[in-house]
Design an enzyme around this catalytic site. Structure first.
Site, mmCIF file in Angstrom:
data_model
loop_
_atom_site.group_PDB
_atom_site.id
_atom_site.type_symbol
_atom_site.label_atom_id
_atom_site.label_comp_id
_atom_site.label_asym_id
_atom_site.label_seq_id
_atom_site.Cartn_x
_atom_site.Cartn_y
_atom_site.Cartn_z
ATOM 1 N N CYS A 1 20.462 -35.964 -55.919
ATOM 2 C CA CYS A 1 20.574 -37.187 -56.655
ATOM 3 C C CYS A 1 19.024 -37.601 -56.465
ATOM 4 O O CYS A 1 18.308 -36.828 -55.577
ATOM 5 C CB CYS A 1 21.295 -38.098 -56.087
ATOM 6 N N HIS B 1 20.265 -36.954 -51.740
ATOM 7 C CA HIS B 1 21.720 -36.502 -51.381
ATOM 8 C C HIS B 1 22.151 -35.282 -52.037
ATOM 9 O O HIS B 1 21.928 -35.175 -53.340
ATOM 10 C CB HIS B 1 22.743 -37.709 -51.726
ATOM 11 N N CYS C 1 25.332 -43.042 -53.196
ATOM 12 C CA CYS C 1 24.230 -44.072 -53.629
ATOM 13 C C CYS C 1 24.307 -44.500 -54.985
ATOM 14 O O CYS C 1 23.780 -45.432 -55.215
ATOM 15 C CB CYS C 1 23.069 -43.787 -53.174
ATOM 16 N N ASP D 1 16.145 -12.930 -49.122
ATOM 17 C CA ASP D 1 15.819 -12.400 -47.816
ATOM 18 C C ASP D 1 16.572 -11.535 -46.938
ATOM 19 O O ASP D 1 17.627 -11.491 -47.006
ATOM 20 C CB ASP D 1 15.887 -14.091 -46.978
ATOM 21 N N TYR E 1 8.749 -10.345 -42.038
ATOM 22 C CA TYR E 1 10.060 -11.287 -42.123
ATOM 23 C C TYR E 1 9.882 -11.808 -40.590
ATOM 24 O O TYR E 1 10.106 -11.157 -39.987
ATOM 25 C CB TYR E 1 11.191 -10.663 -42.848
HETATM 26 ZN ZN LIG Z 1 22.545 -40.450 -53.415
#
Ligand SMILES: [Zn+2]
Length: 610
Positions: A64, A68, A84, A114, A336
């Site tokens: 978001c 989040h 939210c 990887d 790596y």
């Molecule tokens: Zn959120």
């Protein structure tokens, strides 16, 4: 460069073929978090199908506007953040669609994520995503981002290593189950008890008072608490070391004798009464023995040892150190960085040879001694990919000959310099030194004229470097002239009394080293574990004591967990589990039986199951 939705695709012509290169930007699928599950029996994102078989349910990853992460089953219709309410900004669904579009246009898809279990899981997801549109999909593995390594990988593709994928699935399920069950106990049950204690009127200690406000705000639950199989034993070490540290306060004499600077602990029984009154010291130096010795270099870096040095020499937190290593890897400067192998490939040895021949000319033979430091396997130590030291790298970048795709800071150069030097040392000859060992007899002369015997103390020092060898690249040997045998009177200006601790506190560096030694955690998690303990406010950094101290919250959390779930979060249990997970990676243990074992264990502790 072309764009497919959000995906940038770079076109590179290699003569006989053209590569279209793009990046998934990490995971494209994650375990779902919604527990409703539409009639399916869910255990925190793991469905139980017919006959009790487990099916981890993965979904695309949405984010978001407030950052989040949202992963829900059938999440296509989710337009707003359930936490939210902010609009969803990104969804890996778009990456998946773009990957399919690119896959449609090419003859063959090579997945070069990887080279570790996490990378294998991402590769597995990508293979499944493009398989419907392009059957010609293979996995390629490279440990450095250089033209040579990538061409070599492209010409030697392999199939997916499903054992690695399974191991990653078990790890993820284990993390999820422990995280959601044990952590939720902490967030409610523990938190309420903790706050009752904090808010009870007879507690006046300032250590307690700082939590009062938090308890008033979050009365019934507090989300910033977590537990884990690795996290919790590590928290225990910090608490334990802190206790030993507190009990280890000792009086030292700091003493300068010629070029030697010594710190000598005073035995407790002789400590009394001498603290203020010493006028001078009498030091007898005796039993000097000289010997010529060869000193061998240390092996090249692995994740734990490079984190140790970055933390102790450059004073960087481990999480930041990992970020810099990741960037140096992606820029193609180092191999790596998540590795526990010290092995040096032939390519690595060639890098060392070329560098030494270039800077040492005819002397190179005296310094170059190629070593493998281990055998077999694809994994390698952390080393530079080119025979270019930090200083030259800096000037090549300044002159625009090397154009890195991101800004290189002074810290990047400092980390690269450490890696470069340590690697060159590992490919170099032993140093030859003359070492002196001896004994100091100490006596304090007090104001009253009384003489107090302070006991004896051994010392050793390198007095001559006969041949510097590897020490030319990575300095661990320092030359100091020792005092000759005889009696010395040391006046007040050359010594100092100091109270200090013989037991040091844990540091970022020492925790990572202990994790490696005790087989708790892995190269990919060392840094994250330590970071989490700080984020939860279980521990804090004490600058005056130069180390990590536990906070009251951390101590109470540890007490709660070990008294109720001791068998679950014990060091021994964690070590056994880590070994089993490695056996899954090697195909020696069935991942399914391990998931079952975990579920039974959590059910026994009444944390999971119904
Ligand atoms: Zn959120």
């Amino acid at each position: 460069m072309r764009e497919y939705g959000r995906l940038r695709v770079y076109e590179v012509n290699l003569g006989s073929y053209t590569l279209l290169i793009t990046a998934s930007g990490g995971h494209i699928y994650e375990l779902i978090t919604d527990l409703s599950g539409g009639g399916v029996d869910h255990l925190y994102g793991v469905a139980r199908g017919k006959g009790g078989r487990f099916i981890p349910v993965y979904g695309t990853i949405k984010r978001c506007a407030n950052g989040h992460q949202i992963v829900v089953e059938g999440g296509k219709d989710v337009k707003e953040c359930p936490i939210c309410g902010a609009p969803i900004e990104t969804d890996t669904e778009t990456v998946i669609e773009a990957l399919r579009d690119v896959a449609l246009e090419v003859d063959e898809v090579l997945v070069g994520t990887d080279p570790d279990t996490e990378g294998e899981k991402i590769a597995f997801d990508i293979v499944n995503v493009v398989l419907p549109v392009n059957k010609n999909v293979r996995r390629v593995e490279f440990h450095e981002v250089t033209k040579r390594a990538i061409i070599n990988a492209v010409e030697n593709p392999r199939s997916l290593d499903l054992n690695l994928v399974k191991a990653q699935l078990v790890r993820r399920v284990e993390d999820r189950w422990i995280g959601f069950s044990l952590s939720s106990r902490l967030q409610t049950d523990f938190w309420k008890g903790f706050c009752r204690e904090i808010l009870s009127s007879d507690v006046k200690e300032s250590r307690y008072r700082r939590y009062a406000e938090l308890c008033m705000t979050y009365r019934n639950s507090y989300r910033n608490l977590s537990a884990g199989r690795v996290q919790t034993p590590v928290l225990g070490w910090i608490i334990d070391t802190y206790r030993k540290h507190e009990a280890s306060k000792t009086l030292f004499i700091k003493l300068v004798l010629g070029e030697l600077s010594l710190e000598i602990p005073i035995p407790p029984e002789r400590r009394k009464g001498i603290k203020r009154d010493i006028v001078k010291l009498r030091v007898r130096v005796k039993d000097l023995v000289r010997s010529e010795e060869e000193v061998n270099p240390l092996p090249p870096y692995t994740t734990d040892s490079v984190l140790y040095d970055i933390s102790s020499k450059l004073k960087l937190p481990t999480q930041r150190a990992m970020q810099i290593l990741q960037e140096l890897f992606e820029l193609g400067f180092i191999t790596y960085h998540r590795t526990d192998s010290t092995r040096v490939s032939d390519t690595g040895k060639a890098v060392a040879r070329e560098y030494m021949q270039e800077i040492l000319g005819s002397d190179a033979d005296k310094y170059f001694r190629p070593r493998s430091w281990g055998e077999g396997g694809a994994h390698e130590c952390i080393r530079p990919t080119r025979p270019i030291d930090a200083e030259r790298l800096r000037s090549l970048i300044e002159e625009g000959i090397i154009e890195p795709v991101r800004r290189i800071s002074r810290t990047h150069f400092a980390v690269y310099d450490l890696i470069f030097r340590r690697f060159m040392a590992s490919q170099s000859t032993p140093a030859k030194v003359r070492r002196v060992r001896g004994v100091l007899l100490l006596e304090a002369v007090l104001d009253s004229g009384e003489e107090v015997d302070l006991g004896e103390q051994g010392f050793e020092v390198v007095e001559e470097m006969m041949f510097d060898g590897f020490n030319r690249f990575y300095r661990v040997i320092y030359v100091r002239r020792p005092p000759e045998e005889g009696l010395y009177e040391v006046g007040k200006e050359l010594f100092q009394l100091k109270e200090w601790y013989t037991q040091p506190l844990h540091t970022y560096a020492s925790i990572v080293r202990e994790m490696k030694e005790k087989e708790i955690g892995r190269p990919s998690t060392y840094a994250k574990i330590v970071d989490t303990l700080f984020k939860r406010k279980y521990v804090a950094l004490s600058r005056s004591r130069s180390g990590i101290v536990p906070l009251l919250l951390g101590e109470k959390v540890y007490q709660y967990l070990t008294s109720r779930y001791g068998g679950l979060v014990s060091e021994e249990r964690t070590r056994v589990l880590e070994r089993k997970m490695r056996s899954v990676e090697e195909g020696k243990v069935d991942y399914y039986s391990l998931v079952t074992e975990l579920l039974e264990e959590l059910t026994d502790f009444k944390l999971l199951g119904r």
